[in-house]
Scaffold this motif. Sequence first.
Motif, PDB file in Angstrom:
ATOM      1  N   MET A   1       0.863  -1.203   0.048  1.00 28.19           N
ATOM      2  CA  MET A   1       0.140  -0.040   0.094  1.00 28.19           C
ATOM      3  C   MET A   1       0.897   1.487   0.070  1.00 28.19           C
ATOM      4  N   ASN A   2       0.592   2.226  -0.998  1.00 29.63           N
ATOM      5  CA  ASN A   2       1.596   3.356  -1.172  1.00 29.63           C
ATOM      6  C   ASN A   2       0.747   4.371  -0.982  1.00 29.63           C
ATOM      7  N   GLU A   3       0.551   5.156   0.284  1.00 27.81           N
ATOM      8  CA  GLU A   3      -0.558   6.175   0.308  1.00 27.81           C
ATOM      9  C   GLU A   3       0.310   7.394   0.792  1.00 27.81           C
ATOM     10  N   THR A   4      -0.064   8.532   0.530  1.00 32.64           N
ATOM     11  CA  THR A   4       0.376   9.639   0.964  1.00 32.64           C
ATOM     12  C   THR A   4       0.144   9.787   2.466  1.00 32.64           C
ATOM     13  N   PRO A   5       0.612  10.423   3.479  1.00 32.14           N
ATOM     14  CA  PRO A   5       0.415  10.601   4.845  1.00 32.14           C
ATOM     15  C   PRO A   5      -0.936  11.415   4.894  1.00 32.14           C
ATOM     16  N   ARG A 119       1.211 -12.497   5.375  1.00 35.75           N
ATOM     17  CA  ARG A 119       0.552 -12.099   4.036  1.00 35.75           C
ATOM     18  C   ARG A 119       0.046 -10.785   4.303  1.00 35.75           C
ATOM     19  N   PRO A 120       0.612  -9.677   3.500  1.00 32.82           N
ATOM     20  CA  PRO A 120       0.181  -8.453   3.598  1.00 32.82           C
ATOM     21  C   PRO A 120      -1.290  -8.140   3.610  1.00 32.82           C
ATOM     22  N   ILE A 121      -1.846  -7.486   4.549  1.00 28.95           N
ATOM     23  CA  ILE A 121      -2.884  -6.974   4.630  1.00 28.95           C
ATOM     24  C   ILE A 121      -3.334  -5.505   4.792  1.00 28.95           C
ATOM     25  N   GLY A 122      -2.476  -4.660   4.476  1.00 30.57           N
ATOM     26  CA  GLY A 122      -2.437  -3.222   4.786  1.00 30.57           C
ATOM     27  C   GLY A 122      -1.371  -2.983   5.859  1.00 30.57           C
ATOM     28  N   SER A 123      -1.465  -1.897   6.255  1.00 29.16           N
ATOM     29  CA  SER A 123      -0.781  -1.116   7.385  1.00 29.16           C
ATOM     30  C   SER A 123      -1.128  -1.609   8.788  1.00 29.16           C
ATOM     31  N   SER A 142      -6.270  -2.911  10.123  1.00 32.37           N
ATOM     32  CA  SER A 142      -5.218  -2.436   9.062  1.00 32.37           C
ATOM     33  C   SER A 142      -5.956  -1.395   8.316  1.00 32.37           C
ATOM     34  N   LEU A 143      -4.917  -0.795   7.904  1.00 30.74           N
ATOM     35  CA  LEU A 143      -5.259   0.475   6.824  1.00 30.74           C
ATOM     36  C   LEU A 143      -4.910   0.045   5.468  1.00 30.74           C
ATOM     37  N   GLN A 144      -5.900  -0.375   4.672  1.00 34.34           N
ATOM     38  CA  GLN A 144      -5.978  -0.791   3.280  1.00 34.34           C
ATOM     39  C   GLN A 144      -6.236   0.618   2.143  1.00 34.34           C
ATOM     40  N   ASP A 145      -6.040   0.086   0.927  1.00 39.18           N
ATOM     41  CA  ASP A 145      -6.348   1.230  -0.187  1.00 39.18           C
ATOM     42  C   ASP A 145      -7.725   1.685  -0.118  1.00 39.18           C
ATOM     43  N   GLU A 146      -8.572   0.720   0.331  1.00 39.80           N
ATOM     44  CA  GLU A 146      -9.925   1.000   0.285  1.00 39.80           C
ATOM     45  C   GLU A 146     -10.683   1.424   1.578  1.00 39.80           C
ATOM     46  N   GLY A 172     -14.098   1.004   8.718  1.00 42.64           N
ATOM     47  CA  GLY A 172     -14.231   2.188   9.636  1.00 42.64           C
ATOM     48  C   GLY A 172     -13.769   2.017  10.866  1.00 42.64           C
ATOM     49  N   CYS A 173     -13.113   0.762  11.485  1.00 41.29           N
ATOM     50  CA  CYS A 173     -12.830   0.446  12.698  1.00 41.29           C
ATOM     51  C   CYS A 173     -11.586   0.033  12.904  1.00 41.29           C
ATOM     52  N   ILE A 174     -10.717   0.404  13.994  1.00 39.18           N
ATOM     53  CA  ILE A 174      -9.259   0.212  14.261  1.00 39.18           C
ATOM     54  C   ILE A 174      -9.281   0.207  15.798  1.00 39.18           C
ATOM     55  N   ASP A 175      -8.198  -0.373  16.228  1.00 40.56           N
ATOM     56  CA  ASP A 175      -7.957  -0.468  17.700  1.00 40.56           C
ATOM     57  C   ASP A 175      -8.803  -1.392  18.639  1.00 40.56           C
ATOM     58  N   PRO A 176      -8.939  -2.852  18.154  1.00 45.04           N
ATOM     59  CA  PRO A 176      -9.785  -3.681  18.882  1.00 45.04           C
ATOM     60  C   PRO A 176      -9.312  -3.584  20.206  1.00 45.04           C
ATOM     61  N   GLY A 177     -10.409  -4.065  21.261  1.00 45.34           N
ATOM     62  CA  GLY A 177     -10.154  -4.480  22.472  1.00 45.34           C
ATOM     63  C   GLY A 177     -11.177  -5.612  22.908  1.00 45.34           C
ATOM     64  N   HIS A 178     -10.663  -6.749  23.205  1.00 46.86           N
ATOM     65  CA  HIS A 178     -11.621  -7.967  23.226  1.00 46.86           C
ATOM     66  C   HIS A 178     -11.836  -8.015  24.698  1.00 46.86           C
ATOM     67  N   VAL A 179     -13.103  -8.813  25.054  1.00 44.51           N
ATOM     68  CA  VAL A 179     -13.449  -8.979  26.276  1.00 44.51           C
ATOM     69  C   VAL A 179     -14.767  -9.865  26.547  1.00 44.51           C
ATOM     70  N   VAL A 180     -14.736 -10.512  27.482  1.00 40.48           N
ATOM     71  CA  VAL A 180     -15.769 -11.529  27.789  1.00 40.48           C
ATOM     72  C   VAL A 180     -16.780 -10.962  28.847  1.00 40.48           C
ATOM     73  N   GLY A 181     -18.145 -10.620  28.285  1.00 43.46           N
ATOM     74  CA  GLY A 181     -18.924 -10.194  29.308  1.00 43.46           C
ATOM     75  C   GLY A 181     -19.603 -10.854  30.475  1.00 43.46           C
TER      76      GLY A 181
END
Length: 544
Positions: A1-5, A119-123, A142-146, A172-181
């Motif tokens: 993935m080659n994106e500008t900042p 296997r690459p899946i983005g940043s 991960s951040l991908q082209d799409e 549209g989601c990042i930073d996952p945090g797993h928990v058992v309720g």
Amino acid sequence: MNETPSLTRRRLLQATAAAGSLPLQGAAVAASPRPSAAPSCGAAEPRFGQGIEGQRKADLGNGTYRNPIVPGDHPDPTILKDGSDYYMTFSSFQSYPGAVIWHSTDLLNWAPIGAALHRPIGSVWAMDLVRHQGRYYLYIPSLQDEGTAIHVVHADDIRGPWSEPIDLKLPGCIDPGHVVGEDGKRYLFVNGVRRIRLADDGLSTVGELQHAYTPWQYPEDWVVEMFAPEGPKLLRRGEWFYLVSAVGGTSGPATSHMVTAARSKSIHGPWEQCPHNPIVRTTSADEPWWSRGHASLVEGPAGDWWMVYHGYESGYRTLGRQTLLEPIEWTRDGWFRAKGGTLDKPLPKPRGGKPSPAGAALSDDFSADKLGLQWSFFSPGPQEMQRLRFARPGLVLQGKGATLADCSPLTCLVGDRHYEASVVLEIEGEAHGGMALFYDQRGFAGVGFSRTQMLTHHYGQEHSWMREAMDARTVHLKLSCREQVASWQYSTDGKTWKRHPWQMEMSGFHHNVFGGFLSLKIALFAAGRGEVKLRDFVYRGLAA
């Protein structure tokens, strides 16, 4: 993935805006080299407290430690206590193999044991490592082209093999945090802060994303990058669920980023804000660690409690965000406080636990038949490993692209302020290759060689006016980096050396200039048509 900042940042802002919140910011160790191969640039001997090849070591050997516990660019730490063992991994961005798992038995001494992602899946940013019902899971944003996505990989053994990535279909989601309720069901919290239920096997979602928590708001006059509610990490202790998250932005001003906490007796809320917020914050650029945040809590070997998070080292943003360890105490009202202050002094080390190996050799004579864990390709294609051929001793790297900028160099993280490295290059065909300090495809500096010329790279480009004709079929190349100034020496026989005329000042090669949240790495590269054989890579961390 080659994106500008700017595009990278815009995608993250759009993702969080869509969530209804304010903007978000988003193998075996190689054999040690022969002593005669060490660089001879007048280095001082490593001081006490430094580890393998002079690299920084947290354990001072006298019952105390000094941060960082994992030096160099190891941001967004996610930590797992698994019996008497601890495991941790970090954002690996566009480096593959990625998601390298580190191991410790005392919370202080850490060594890499394997990579979970090939296997690459983005940043890749801000993962969450968990164990549930005997299986290990790694939730990977991960951040991908799409746009952004969250994948999961799983393994029955922490050392692998790990499964192929499974897309959880959470755009549209990042930073996952797993928990058992409290209901025994599994949930994933993400930026925003939002929540979604997971299937019992943890490999798919159930229902829709829901608003979960309104982040704590700092005073308007504080100097931060942006609001950026991110990095929700959850644990259950007693009758309470604790939600530890970050606000303030992970870069920008030194006083950005902080650790905040909330609690609830139900995973569904309501959440009570901690009266001690922020738990941790850099309040002045005079402190040794900047933008401290993105924390997880973990119980120590002796039952005491600790907080693991990241921060920039004062004046050395080029090293990236490094992993820090701070003791905490639980107060009588059921909250917790940080006890380490500004981390400017050594702290008592965690009690209990058995000492474990720390660090790993970066030097590599390339005599093994597999790539060491210190190496990763930057922004590789899906078949990048096919560029490698092991030729005992030595590693043959097939040329790719036209320049250092587009050749997916082989990179190595460093954690020392001052260091030296050397390598021997054998150039074949119409390839050109060498060694560089590399941030990304827009920011690098280094020296390369074709069979007939020496090439000089700086400010993210090759400078044709610096080209020098020479017979360079075999070249010995040395790099010295002190006070973020790189200098180079080269030789065609390993005996007679010449100093490159350009000393390159590198202190601006960091996120606040280029974006991308990366660090300055050592890179070995091969571009053009042909091959470059690499021999005797030697690294040495230096005392100040």
